[in-house]
Design a protein around this motif. Sequence first.
Motif, PDB file in Angstrom:
ATOM      1  N   VAL A  77       0.830  -1.210   0.000  1.00  0.00           N
ATOM      2  CA  VAL A  77       0.000   0.000   0.000  1.00  0.00           C
ATOM      3  C   VAL A  77       0.864   1.260   0.000  1.00  0.00           C
ATOM      4  O   VAL A  77       0.622   2.206  -0.769  1.00  0.00           O
ATOM      5  CB  VAL A  77      -0.947  -0.008   1.219  1.00  0.00           C
ATOM      6  CG1 VAL A  77      -1.682   1.323   1.329  1.00  0.00           C
ATOM      7  CG2 VAL A  77      -1.941  -1.157   1.106  1.00  0.00           C
ATOM      8  N   TRP A  80       2.757   1.672  -3.368  1.00  0.00           N
ATOM      9  CA  TRP A  80       1.805   2.056  -4.410  1.00  0.00           C
ATOM     10  C   TRP A  80       1.410   3.523  -4.258  1.00  0.00           C
ATOM     11  O   TRP A  80       1.326   4.259  -5.249  1.00  0.00           O
ATOM     12  CB  TRP A  80       0.562   1.172  -4.319  1.00  0.00           C
ATOM     13  CG  TRP A  80      -0.544   1.617  -5.242  1.00  0.00           C
ATOM     14  CD1 TRP A  80      -0.679   1.351  -6.570  1.00  0.00           C
ATOM     15  CD2 TRP A  80      -1.678   2.436  -4.880  1.00  0.00           C
ATOM     16  NE1 TRP A  80      -1.811   1.937  -7.074  1.00  0.00           N
ATOM     17  CE2 TRP A  80      -2.453   2.614  -6.058  1.00  0.00           C
ATOM     18  CE3 TRP A  80      -2.109   3.020  -3.696  1.00  0.00           C
ATOM     19  CZ2 TRP A  80      -3.627   3.361  -6.068  1.00  0.00           C
ATOM     20  CZ3 TRP A  80      -3.276   3.766  -3.706  1.00  0.00           C
ATOM     21  CH2 TRP A  80      -4.023   3.927  -4.885  1.00  0.00           C
ATOM     22  N   SER A  81       1.205   3.956  -3.035  1.00  0.00           N
ATOM     23  CA  SER A  81       0.815   5.346  -2.782  1.00  0.00           C
ATOM     24  C   SER A  81       1.908   6.315  -3.217  1.00  0.00           C
ATOM     25  O   SER A  81       1.639   7.348  -3.851  1.00  0.00           O
ATOM     26  CB  SER A  81       0.494   5.540  -1.302  1.00  0.00           C
ATOM     27  OG  SER A  81      -0.555   4.690  -0.886  1.00  0.00           O
ATOM     28  N   ARG A  84       2.209   6.415  -7.003  1.00  0.00           N
ATOM     29  CA  ARG A  84       1.093   7.180  -7.574  1.00  0.00           C
ATOM     30  C   ARG A  84       1.300   8.681  -7.344  1.00  0.00           C
ATOM     31  O   ARG A  84       1.054   9.500  -8.243  1.00  0.00           O
ATOM     32  CB  ARG A  84      -0.220   6.725  -6.945  1.00  0.00           C
ATOM     33  CG  ARG A  84      -1.469   7.335  -7.589  1.00  0.00           C
ATOM     34  CD  ARG A  84      -2.723   6.734  -6.971  1.00  0.00           C
ATOM     35  NE  ARG A  84      -3.931   7.318  -7.536  1.00  0.00           N
ATOM     36  CZ  ARG A  84      -4.523   6.891  -8.635  1.00  0.00           C
ATOM     37  NH1 ARG A  84      -3.998   5.871  -9.311  1.00  0.00           N
ATOM     38  NH2 ARG A  84      -5.629   7.465  -9.085  1.00  0.00           N
TER      39      ARG A  84
END
Length: 304
Positions: A77, A80-81, A84
């Motif tokens: 998580v 990925w954050s 992004r």
Amino acid sequence: MNDTLIQMTLMMLCGAGWRLFSLRGLSADQTRLALTSVVYYVFLPAMILDVLWRADIGWQSIQFSALGCATIVAGLVLSWSIARLLKFKRPQTGAVILATAFPNVTYLGLPVLEQAYGSWSRSVVIQIDLFATAPLVFTLGIAVARHYGDAREDKTGSLLGFFNTPPFWAALLAVVLNLNQLVAPDWLMGLLQKMSAAVAPLMIFSLGLALSWRAIHWRNLPYILPVVGLRLALLPWMAWHIADAVQLQAPFKSAAVLDLAMPSMVLGVVFCDRYGLDSALYATAVTITTLLSLLSLPFWFGVL
């Protein structure tokens, strides 16, 4: 810990030396493939059978699984954050997520923990690997690689490949024998122990074969910094507190958290090659996090 890491470093340098000179005409990649295949199909299953047959399997196994799964998912998580937020391209995003989320719990964790804590820590490593890391690697890890990769092939294969591998079948057999309280004959246990002794040095030597200075590029630095910060600093800290939440007691807590503080796993480069992620970036992450772990692991060992 320092003595242990010196020994590990010298063994890795032996593997790195083979990459430079390609002794007997065998390249580093050919040699690594042969060694890791022998370990994966023969010696590692023998160690798993040896350790889990005699291990205390029960509530503590669930704690190891919860700790490992929660830490890995947190890594997925968070990476990925960040990817992004920083608008990484898809091949780089997939490589960063894999390099951040999945630690080298077996290839490096096993010899380090065994030297630092003793032979009892083998059970910690194997349970974290089999009950947390490996299942997530072969499900979520492959799903990430497929999603962000640009390769057309292998898109429809099963995500449950882990359940048809030698380590899984060895673990299943060991758990059945353990729960039925069957006692191994001395000759068999002696054989398994001798085969188990080969795993750690072969893994460390193979890790040295996988390290490549040529893979390190300055263009990868913006991608590597988040991997290093999360993999070697934030995620071990989170694992430490997750271990408290699942009520894992010392000394198992220390061994489990240190195992999850290992650098990026080597296996991820196979996924990058297969599914079209940035393999050079991933190889850079493995090399740099492994080298920096020579500093981070003594720190976490002292803290724990």
